[in-house]
Design a protein around this motif. Sequence first.
Motif, PDB file in Angstrom:
ATOM      1  N   UNK A   1       7.725  -0.220   3.977  1.00  0.00           N
ATOM      2  CA  UNK A   1       6.632  -0.601   3.093  1.00  0.00           C
ATOM      3  C   UNK A   1       5.357  -0.903   3.873  1.00  0.00           C
ATOM      4  N   UNK A   2       5.500  -1.558   5.027  1.00  0.00           N
ATOM      5  CA  UNK A   2       4.280  -1.888   5.775  1.00  0.00           C
ATOM      6  C   UNK A   2       3.553  -0.623   6.219  1.00  0.00           C
ATOM      7  N   UNK A   3       4.301   0.375   6.681  1.00  0.00           N
ATOM      8  CA  UNK A   3       3.681   1.634   7.072  1.00  0.00           C
ATOM      9  C   UNK A   3       2.959   2.294   5.909  1.00  0.00           C
ATOM     10  N   UNK A   4       3.550   2.193   4.694  1.00  0.00           N
ATOM     11  CA  UNK A   4       2.895   2.754   3.511  1.00  0.00           C
ATOM     12  C   UNK A   4       1.609   2.004   3.197  1.00  0.00           C
ATOM     13  N   UNK A   5       1.636   0.671   3.337  1.00  0.00           N
ATOM     14  CA  UNK A   5       0.421  -0.115   3.094  1.00  0.00           C
ATOM     15  C   UNK A   5      -0.670   0.245   4.101  1.00  0.00           C
ATOM     16  N   UNK A   6      -0.292   0.437   5.344  1.00  0.00           N
ATOM     17  CA  UNK A   6      -1.278   0.736   6.377  1.00  0.00           C
ATOM     18  C   UNK A   6      -1.953   2.080   6.117  1.00  0.00           C
ATOM     19  N   UNK A   7      -1.167   3.101   5.815  1.00  0.00           N
ATOM     20  CA  UNK A   7      -1.746   4.420   5.550  1.00  0.00           C
ATOM     21  C   UNK A   7      -2.560   4.389   4.261  1.00  0.00           C
ATOM     22  N   UNK A   8      -2.106   3.628   3.247  1.00  0.00           N
ATOM     23  CA  UNK A   8      -2.882   3.484   2.019  1.00  0.00           C
ATOM     24  C   UNK A   8      -4.237   2.856   2.300  1.00  0.00           C
ATOM     25  N   UNK A   9      -4.252   1.881   3.190  1.00  0.00           N
ATOM     26  CA  UNK A   9      -5.520   1.257   3.568  1.00  0.00           C
ATOM     27  C   UNK A   9      -6.439   2.256   4.240  1.00  0.00           C
ATOM     28  N   UNK A  10      -5.870   3.123   5.073  1.00  0.00           N
ATOM     29  CA  UNK A  10      -6.668   4.164   5.717  1.00  0.00           C
ATOM     30  C   UNK A  10      -7.285   5.094   4.676  1.00  0.00           C
ATOM     31  N   UNK A  11      -6.487   5.486   3.683  1.00  0.00           N
ATOM     32  CA  UNK A  11      -6.998   6.341   2.613  1.00  0.00           C
ATOM     33  C   UNK A  11      -8.073   5.620   1.794  1.00  0.00           C
ATOM     34  N   UNK A  12      -7.865   4.325   1.532  1.00  0.00           N
ATOM     35  CA  UNK A  12      -8.859   3.561   0.781  1.00  0.00           C
ATOM     36  C   UNK A  12     -10.164   3.462   1.554  1.00  0.00           C
ATOM     37  N   UNK A  13     -10.076   3.337   2.866  1.00  0.00           N
ATOM     38  CA  UNK A  13     -11.288   3.271   3.678  1.00  0.00           C
ATOM     39  C   UNK A  13     -12.101   4.545   3.537  1.00  0.00           C
ATOM     40  N   UNK A  14     -11.415   5.675   3.580  1.00  0.00           N
ATOM     41  CA  UNK A  14     -12.106   6.959   3.390  1.00  0.00           C
ATOM     42  C   UNK A  14     -12.729   7.015   1.995  1.00  0.00           C
ATOM     43  N   UNK A  15     -11.996   6.547   0.988  1.00  0.00           N
ATOM     44  CA  UNK A  15     -12.509   6.559  -0.381  1.00  0.00           C
ATOM     45  C   UNK A  15     -13.747   5.680  -0.519  1.00  0.00           C
ATOM     46  N   UNK A  16     -13.741   4.531   0.139  1.00  0.00           N
ATOM     47  CA  UNK A  16     -14.904   3.641   0.076  1.00  0.00           C
ATOM     48  C   UNK A  16     -16.110   4.295   0.736  1.00  0.00           C
ATOM     49  N   UNK A  17     -15.891   4.957   1.866  1.00  0.00           N
ATOM     50  CA  UNK A  17     -16.994   5.659   2.539  1.00  0.00           C
ATOM     51  C   UNK A  17     -17.575   6.726   1.622  1.00  0.00           C
ATOM     52  N   UNK A  18     -16.696   7.488   0.966  1.00  0.00           N
ATOM     53  CA  UNK A  18     -17.161   8.515   0.025  1.00  0.00           C
ATOM     54  C   UNK A  18     -17.934   7.879  -1.121  1.00  0.00           C
ATOM     55  N   UNK A  19     -17.451   6.740  -1.625  1.00  0.00           N
ATOM     56  CA  UNK A  19     -18.126   6.049  -2.719  1.00  0.00           C
ATOM     57  C   UNK A  19     -19.514   5.579  -2.306  1.00  0.00           C
TER      58      UNK A  19
END
Length: 270
Positions: A237-255
């Motif tokens: 689960x922690x690995x999934x949270x970490x990669x999700x955070x990476x994806x969210x960071x990209x999404x925030x940059x795009x936003x």
Amino acid sequence: MILSRPVRYLLRCVALLYIVILVVVPVGLILWRAFTPGIGAFIASVTTPAAISALQLSLLVVAIVVPLNVLFGVPTALVLARNKFRGKSALQAVIDLPFAVSPVVVGVALILLWGSAGALGFVEKDFGFKIIFGLPGIVLASIFVTLPFVIREVEPLLHELGTDQEEAASTLGSQWWQTFWRITLPSIRWGLTYGIMLTIARTLGEYGAVIMVSSNLPGTSQTLTLLVSDRYSRGQEYGAYAVSTLLMTVAVVVLVVQVILDARRARAAK
């Protein structure tokens, strides 16, 4: 209808509560779980060979999908904005089809079309070019789900621009490519850039269509979204949270880029 001040405040509070419950709380929970063990653990989780490979594959898909969408999206928008022809309404409906069709259905359709037992299965059987469960399948699925973005952002600008400047340039002896490069393209640059940013965000975050056409093998055909699902299903689960955070960071940059583009587009329209 004019609302009283208490009613306006109540509506604002309801809207804010709605956003907090549906957006802020889930995102905050993921961020909290991702960074609770520390920055070192987070970096270690997103720099594993599987995570780096997934990131590289996702960026490769973006690097292929975005130019193709621009290459075919801009001419399609020009055709729709500059011409009247039989079947135009049908073409408009086909372009909007990815908004209505489930991505899972898209993946199934691609398998039925390009799979070894599909209608075009001879491509794999006779020529050995594997499409489904490989990079080409992921690219095709990503192109399908992102098809409307560039077209729908550019076409309204072309309608607004009109044809006066283009016709004047043609009268003065300008070639079609010179007219496009010097007049049309600068006029649609904000819409085109906005469409590109939407395409990048959707490509990086696509899951439903990609999971159907990918073998989901780490280091081979596993994108970031598939890696999140794979880690969570394996109990990491922690690995999934970490990669999700990476994806969210990209999404925030795009936003953020989208907000900046909207502001510049508004200033340019004045």
